[in-house]
Design a protein around this motif. Structure first.
Motif, PDB file in Angstrom:
ATOM      1  N   SER A  59       0.849  -1.194   0.000  1.00 54.98           N
ATOM      2  CA  SER A  59       0.000   0.000   0.000  1.00 54.98           C
ATOM      3  C   SER A  59       0.879   1.236   0.000  1.00 54.98           C
ATOM      4  N   MET A  63      -0.354   2.968   4.029  1.00 57.37           N
ATOM      5  CA  MET A  63      -1.586   3.492   4.625  1.00 57.37           C
ATOM      6  C   MET A  63      -2.596   2.399   4.950  1.00 57.37           C
ATOM      7  N   PRO A  65      -5.388   1.031   3.578  1.00 55.62           N
ATOM      8  CA  PRO A  65      -6.691   1.701   3.621  1.00 55.62           C
ATOM      9  C   PRO A  65      -7.898   0.767   3.631  1.00 55.62           C
ATOM     10  N   CYS A 122     -12.276   0.911   0.918  1.00 62.79           N
ATOM     11  CA  CYS A 122     -11.087   1.742   1.050  1.00 62.79           C
ATOM     12  C   CYS A 122     -11.442   2.990   1.853  1.00 62.79           C
ATOM     13  N   ASP A 123     -10.781   3.149   2.992  1.00 61.66           N
ATOM     14  CA  ASP A 123     -10.947   4.353   3.806  1.00 61.66           C
ATOM     15  C   ASP A 123      -9.933   5.379   3.318  1.00 61.66           C
ATOM     16  N   ARG A 124     -10.388   6.345   2.543  1.00 61.55           N
ATOM     17  CA  ARG A 124      -9.490   7.274   1.868  1.00 61.55           C
ATOM     18  C   ARG A 124      -8.896   8.334   2.793  1.00 61.55           C
ATOM     19  N   ARG A 126      -7.560   7.421   5.898  1.00 63.82           N
ATOM     20  CA  ARG A 126      -6.881   6.693   6.975  1.00 63.82           C
ATOM     21  C   ARG A 126      -5.547   7.312   7.373  1.00 63.82           C
ATOM     22  N   GLN A 127      -4.798   7.843   6.434  1.00 63.41           N
ATOM     23  CA  GLN A 127      -3.513   8.476   6.753  1.00 63.41           C
ATOM     24  C   GLN A 127      -3.561   9.984   6.504  1.00 63.41           C
ATOM     25  N   ASP A 141      -4.519   5.035  -3.148  1.00 63.63           N
ATOM     26  CA  ASP A 141      -5.147   4.256  -2.074  1.00 63.63           C
ATOM     27  C   ASP A 141      -6.122   3.231  -2.628  1.00 63.63           C
ATOM     28  N   THR A 145      -5.804  -0.922  -2.448  1.00 61.58           N
ATOM     29  CA  THR A 145      -6.874  -1.824  -2.027  1.00 61.58           C
ATOM     30  C   THR A 145      -7.107  -2.915  -3.062  1.00 61.58           C
TER      31      THR A 145
END
Length: 233
Positions: A59, A63, A65, A122-124, A126-127, A141, A145
């Motif tokens: 990733s 990250m 994600p 995908c948690d866009r 997260r970082q 990201d 994923t």
């Protein structure tokens, strides 16, 4: 304080011939499974091994994600199946008339037949808003994923477990059925289960819907469109 990475480095030797063969076998015999699922439930240990393989995908910016939403509830899967039927009907209407009968003959999902469905998201954020490595390529990201999906799929093949990616689904339908927040991207909806048999070639190739493109036609050297000769640069 300056971090010295040297103590963390380890030897990186190639795999043995047998190990390499196993990796390439998993790649070349991986199939998009639709109608070949067996009803047997997968064990918790099996599912966790596959998820752990997915979690070790590369990733950008480390990250990680992804999230994995496991769906076994029959009512939820029936709702997703109904959403698929609506989306497939809409897709069929966009096809040329001469291809519609062939489209209807294809088995394009295993939502109810597979004992497990998984929605990979995908948690866009997260970082943070950008994250390391995403300032110029914000879609990295999502691509990361997708790598998790591939890791999951190849690990499943090695375990004798089938996976089918259902893409004929409207995003808004999945969000409503699975309560997925608006800021979480949906990347893949997978049907997962044990299989006894799988197609020797991709099913869509066997059914003459499409065929694999020649690799040599897809390779360029140095600049776009500059083809190489006999796959040698």
């Amino acid at each position: 304080m300056v971090f010295d990475p040297e103590p963390s480095l380890v030897a990186s030797a190639p795999f043995s011939e047998e190990e390499r063969a196993a990796v390439y076998r998993a790649i070349h015999t991986r199939r998009d499974v639709r109608d070949e699922f067996l009803p047997d439930e997968l064990s918790h240990e099996e599912v966790m091994r596959l998820l752990d393989a997915a979690h070790h995908a590369p990733s950008v910016g480390f990250m990680q994600p992804w999230n994995f939403l496991l769906i076994r509830d029959r009512g939820l899967r029936e709702a997703v199946h109904a959403a698929f039927e609506r989306a497939a009907e809409a897709e069929e209407a966009l096809l040329p008339q001469e291809r519609r009968a062939q489209y209807r003959s294809l088995k394009l999902q295993g939502i109810l037949k597979a004992p497990l469905n998984i929605c990979i998201t995908c948690d866009r954020s997260r970082q943070g808003r950008t994250g390391l490595g995403r300032t110029q390529q914000p879609e990295a990201d999502l691509l990361s994923t997708a790598c998790a999906v591939q890791n999951f799929w190849l690990a499943a093949r090695a375990e004798g477990i089938g996976v089918g990616w259902v893409s004929i689904l409207r995003e808004q339908d999945l969000r409503a059925i699975l309560d997925i927040p608006a800021d979480i991207a949906i990347v893949a909806y997978l049907c997962v289960g044990r299989v006894a048999k799988a197609y020797a070639q991709p099913e869509l190739e066997i059914r003459q819907w499409a065929k694999r493109l020649p690799l040599e036609e897809l390779i360029f050297s140095d600049r776009w469109g500059n083809r190489i000769n006999n796959s040698k640069g």
